[in-house]
Design a protein around this motif. Structure first.
Motif, mmCIF file in Angstrom:
data_model
loop_
_atom_site.group_PDB
_atom_site.id
_atom_site.type_symbol
_atom_site.label_atom_id
_atom_site.label_comp_id
_atom_site.label_asym_id
_atom_site.label_seq_id
_atom_site.Cartn_x
_atom_site.Cartn_y
_atom_site.Cartn_z
ATOM 1 N N ASP A 9 37.433 -51.667 16.954
ATOM 2 C CA ASP A 9 38.275 -51.365 18.392
ATOM 3 C C ASP A 9 39.327 -52.418 18.669
ATOM 4 O O ASP A 9 40.521 -52.434 18.712
ATOM 5 C CB ASP A 9 37.269 -51.391 19.629
ATOM 6 C CG ASP A 9 37.399 -49.947 20.218
ATOM 7 O OD1 ASP A 9 38.202 -49.198 19.950
ATOM 8 O OD2 ASP A 9 36.573 -49.617 21.213
ATOM 9 N N LYS A 79 32.490 -43.690 34.055
ATOM 10 C CA LYS A 79 33.055 -45.018 33.907
ATOM 11 C C LYS A 79 31.952 -45.989 34.540
ATOM 12 O O LYS A 79 31.659 -47.193 33.860
ATOM 13 C CB LYS A 79 34.323 -45.167 34.728
ATOM 14 C CG LYS A 79 35.269 -44.748 34.102
ATOM 15 C CD LYS A 79 36.738 -45.282 34.888
ATOM 16 C CE LYS A 79 38.008 -44.738 34.147
ATOM 17 N NZ LYS A 79 38.380 -45.681 33.081
ATOM 18 N N TRP A 82 28.767 -46.314 31.758
ATOM 19 C CA TRP A 82 29.242 -47.105 30.454
ATOM 20 C C TRP A 82 29.602 -48.458 31.089
ATOM 21 O O TRP A 82 29.081 -49.714 30.387
ATOM 22 C CB TRP A 82 30.496 -46.722 29.547
ATOM 23 C CG TRP A 82 29.971 -45.317 29.112
ATOM 24 C CD1 TRP A 82 30.018 -44.163 29.356
ATOM 25 C CD2 TRP A 82 28.982 -45.221 27.950
ATOM 26 N NE1 TRP A 82 29.634 -43.017 28.530
ATOM 27 C CE2 TRP A 82 28.845 -44.057 27.581
ATOM 28 C CE3 TRP A 82 28.530 -46.285 27.015
ATOM 29 C CZ2 TRP A 82 28.166 -43.667 26.537
ATOM 30 C CZ3 TRP A 82 28.055 -46.034 25.932
ATOM 31 C CH2 TRP A 82 27.728 -44.534 25.576
ATOM 32 N N ARG A 84 32.001 -50.430 30.957
ATOM 33 C CA ARG A 84 33.046 -51.447 29.917
ATOM 34 C C ARG A 84 34.040 -52.077 30.458
ATOM 35 O O ARG A 84 34.782 -51.372 31.106
ATOM 36 C CB ARG A 84 33.299 -50.420 28.807
ATOM 37 C CG ARG A 84 33.804 -51.288 27.532
ATOM 38 C CD ARG A 84 34.445 -50.296 26.463
ATOM 39 N NE ARG A 84 34.781 -51.049 25.075
ATOM 40 C CZ ARG A 84 35.149 -50.679 24.245
ATOM 41 N NH1 ARG A 84 35.356 -49.107 24.379
ATOM 42 N NH2 ARG A 84 35.235 -51.393 22.890
ATOM 43 N N ARG A 86 37.488 -54.136 30.692
ATOM 44 C CA ARG A 86 38.961 -53.987 30.057
ATOM 45 C C ARG A 86 39.084 -54.847 29.079
ATOM 46 O O ARG A 86 38.276 -56.038 28.865
ATOM 47 C CB ARG A 86 39.877 -54.191 31.210
ATOM 48 C CG ARG A 86 40.227 -53.398 32.076
ATOM 49 C CD ARG A 86 40.535 -51.913 31.939
ATOM 50 N NE ARG A 86 40.535 -50.848 32.853
ATOM 51 C CZ ARG A 86 40.897 -49.686 32.770
ATOM 52 N NH1 ARG A 86 41.959 -49.559 31.958
ATOM 53 N NH2 ARG A 86 40.799 -49.042 33.761
ATOM 54 N N SER A 106 36.635 -49.694 31.697
ATOM 55 C CA SER A 106 37.686 -49.168 30.656
ATOM 56 C C SER A 106 37.397 -47.882 30.181
ATOM 57 O O SER A 106 38.220 -47.140 29.570
ATOM 58 C CB SER A 106 37.763 -50.416 29.932
ATOM 59 O OG SER A 106 38.656 -49.958 28.619
ATOM 60 N N PHE A 107 35.910 -47.872 29.930
ATOM 61 C CA PHE A 107 35.627 -46.606 28.970
ATOM 62 C C PHE A 107 34.937 -45.436 29.924
ATOM 63 O O PHE A 107 34.225 -45.662 30.850
ATOM 64 C CB PHE A 107 34.511 -46.973 27.975
ATOM 65 C CG PHE A 107 33.994 -45.914 27.277
ATOM 66 C CD1 PHE A 107 34.748 -45.969 25.976
ATOM 67 C CD2 PHE A 107 32.990 -45.023 27.378
ATOM 68 C CE1 PHE A 107 34.117 -44.647 25.147
ATOM 69 C CE2 PHE A 107 32.481 -44.217 26.637
ATOM 70 C CZ PHE A 107 33.047 -44.085 25.371
ATOM 71 N N PRO A 108 35.291 -44.258 29.467
ATOM 72 C CA PRO A 108 36.451 -43.604 29.026
ATOM 73 C C PRO A 108 37.871 -43.651 29.478
ATOM 74 O O PRO A 108 37.864 -43.884 30.904
ATOM 75 C CB PRO A 108 36.129 -42.097 28.373
ATOM 76 C CG PRO A 108 34.927 -41.962 29.464
ATOM 77 C CD PRO A 108 34.669 -42.973 30.187
ATOM 78 N N SER A 109 38.934 -43.695 28.930
ATOM 79 C CA SER A 109 40.181 -43.624 29.396
ATOM 80 C C SER A 109 40.424 -42.541 30.430
ATOM 81 O O SER A 109 40.467 -41.286 30.239
ATOM 82 C CB SER A 109 41.275 -43.655 28.487
ATOM 83 O OG SER A 109 42.636 -43.454 28.911
ATOM 84 N N HIS A 150 43.650 -50.554 27.423
ATOM 85 C CA HIS A 150 42.412 -49.831 26.890
ATOM 86 C C HIS A 150 42.078 -49.969 25.432
ATOM 87 O O HIS A 150 43.090 -50.113 24.648
ATOM 88 C CB HIS A 150 42.809 -48.241 27.134
ATOM 89 C CG HIS A 150 42.228 -47.863 28.415
ATOM 90 N ND1 HIS A 150 40.915 -47.619 28.922
ATOM 91 C CD2 HIS A 150 43.107 -46.998 29.418
ATOM 92 C CE1 HIS A 150 41.029 -47.085 30.164
ATOM 93 N NE2 HIS A 150 42.183 -46.682 30.317
ATOM 94 N N ASP A 154 38.368 -45.966 24.049
ATOM 95 C CA ASP A 154 38.289 -45.387 25.204
ATOM 96 C C ASP A 154 39.320 -44.251 25.332
ATOM 97 O O ASP A 154 39.006 -43.160 25.749
ATOM 98 C CB ASP A 154 39.039 -46.569 26.289
ATOM 99 C CG ASP A 154 38.124 -47.726 26.306
ATOM 100 O OD1 ASP A 154 37.180 -47.719 25.787
ATOM 101 O OD2 ASP A 154 38.998 -48.755 26.755
#
Length: 491
Positions: A9, A79, A82, A84, A86, A106-109, A150, A154
């Motif tokens: 990533d 969101k 998870w 996550r 940025r 950040s996850f998912p977009s 992202h 993501d």
């Protein structure tokens, strides 16, 4: 495995940052910003809706539903599951993010999910637009990586979830559309559908431009349109059918309920078969016959369909001339509504809002009328705001009101008489009709009859399938299974 994916990533994000250029930065930053809060997709939906054509409008609705599903799911629970963070600045180095980092996880977009949900929903409903909207969605998704807000994973997961939401939305839209039609409960007749046809059209139909697409379908199937007649020249169609004798062409009514009603009036008492391509605003008759609302699908239903005998209503007004109707005759509030809603000026000005605007104006202007109703030996004197005599199970235009138990093959007319009601009672009556309930409401009279006589002031006008045709007194009767129409085959 998770560490490998994390390293991948970061490496891909760093490469995207290395690939930046001033031109690409401006374009992708602008694209990403345009998609904030779904504004880009609302704009695309507005363009599709503004065409006035049924398929683009359906595609826009499907796309927006997909966007709503994806946005609610991704930006809500996923969101926070998870959580996550940025991308950190050390991954991008001195290049930094091109946009302010959102405060959400950040996850998912969410941008990617919304983009692909809308694009998939639209493309499923209207495949020809896929080459335009899918690359646009991909551009929005990549812009989130390019601008550094992202990680690639993501975006990939968000896009996948969005595509899934778009498929779900498209299926929901298809089910809703399928539930909007009513298939007549009648066996098919042993009658072939003529491949020679006469087309009855109306320039005022809400989606007349879809007719060309439908004609392509018919042409490919071997149908020949021998003549096109405007609904204003109905006498020409009558003369043509008389001259044809026992070998008449298929009469295709390409328009709204008024056009179908006019065609039915001409076809009555002839051996001709009636077909329908719905191009109007509400298309109640077409939906009552099970005809798909899309013009191309309706044309294909003519190709693959069957001939069925259905009921028609007959109205005789004070001049003594009987008129055939397939949908509904109305007196009172709906007449004022019809006068407004069927004008080209109002349709051009308000487009898809024509019906709500016309209804609001009609309610404000209308006053109750006095009448006497007679049926089955019963005589009632009433003060009404609305009276409808329906042959079809679906009426009310965009409201899609269904009369419980009604059918276009049951040999009965469905009558609804509404006295002046309080707002609360009126809302209750309309709400029950919309959900298919039939609870009694004081001031609302519902009956099923074979014939009905209504007398009152000669100034009280009658609308037949949306067109003003005369005034009281009037007699309504049903003619069972006298109209031969093409209906879709039902597996």
């Amino acid at each position: 495995m998770s560490k490998r994916l994390s390293r991948l990533d970061r490496r891909l994000l760093s490469r995207a940052a290395d690939a930046r250029s001033p031109g690409a930065d401006r374009a992708l930053t602008g694209l990403s910003t345009a998609a904030d809060n779904g504004l880009l997709w609302y704009g695309v939906a507005a363009v599709l809706t503004a065409t006035g054509r049924r398929r683009p409008r359906t595609a826009a609705a499907s796309g927006l539903l997909g966007l709503a599903i994806a946005s609610t799911t991704v930006n809500g629970p996923l969101k926070y599951v998870w959580r996550r963070d940025r991308p950190p600045t050390d991954v991008l180095g001195s290049r930094g993010a091109l946009l302010p980092l959102p405060r959400t996880f950040s996850f998912p977009s969410g941008h990617s999910a919304s983009a692909f949900a809308f694009a998939t929903g639209v493309s499923t409903a209207m495949p020809p637009v896929a080459p335009a909207v899918l690359p646009l969605a991909a551009g929005v998704a990549y812009s989130r990586v390019h601008t550094g807000v992202h990680y690639p994973s993501d975006v990939v997961v968000g896009a996948g979830l969005g595509a899934l939401a778009g498929v779900v939305a498209a299926r929901i839209a298809m089910r809703v559309r399928a539930s909007s039609v009513h298939h007549p409960a009648a066996p098919p007749l042993d009658v072939a559908i003529p491949r020679r046809a006469v087309l009855l059209t109306s320039a005022d139909s809400g989606a007349a431009e879809d007719l060309d697409d439908a004609l392509v379908v018919l042409d490919r199937a071997g149908f020949t349109i021998e003549k096109q007649i405007a609904v204003e020249d109905l006498a020409e169609l009558r003369a043509l059918l008389v001259a044809a004798g026992d070998d008449p062409p298929l009469v295709i009514a390409a328009g709204g309920d008024g056009t179908v009603g006019a065609a039915a009036d001409a076809v009555t008492d002839t051996p001709a078969v009636l077909g329908v391509i719905p191009l109007g605003t509400s298309n109640d008759v077409a939906r009552s016959l099970g005809v798909p609302p899309d013009a191309q699908e309706a044309a294909q239903a003519l190709v693959d369909g069957q001939v069925t005998a259905v009921d028609v209503g007959q109205l005789t007004v004070r001049d003594g001339t009987p008129r055939t109707f397939m949908n509904a005759a109305t007196i009172g509030l709906n007449v004022a509504f019809a006068e407004l809603a069927t004008t080209s000026r109002m349709r051009e000005r308000f487009g898809g809002l024509t019906y709500p605007v016309a209804a609001a104006v009609a309610v404000r202007r209308h006053v109750p009328f006095q009448c006497v109703i007679e049926h089955d030996g019963i005589r009632q004197r009433l003060e009404l705001v609305h009276l409808s005599v329906s042959n079809a199970p679906i009426f009310g235009g965009v409201l899609g009101i269904r009369v419980p138990g009604a059918s276009i093959t049951d040999g009965l007319l469905d009558v609804i008489a509404i006295e002046r009601l309080s707002v609360a009672r009126l809302v209750l009556a309309v709400g029950d009709a919309l959900v298919g309930q039939h609870r009694p409401v004081h001031g609302v009279h519902a009956m099923r009859v074979r014939s009905l006589t209504v007398s009152g002031s000669s100034g009280d006008e009658i609308a037949l399938d949306g067109e003003i045709v005369g005034g009281l007194p009037a007699t309504f009767t049903v003619q069972p299974e006298t109209m031969r129409v093409v209906t879709p085959r039902v597996d």
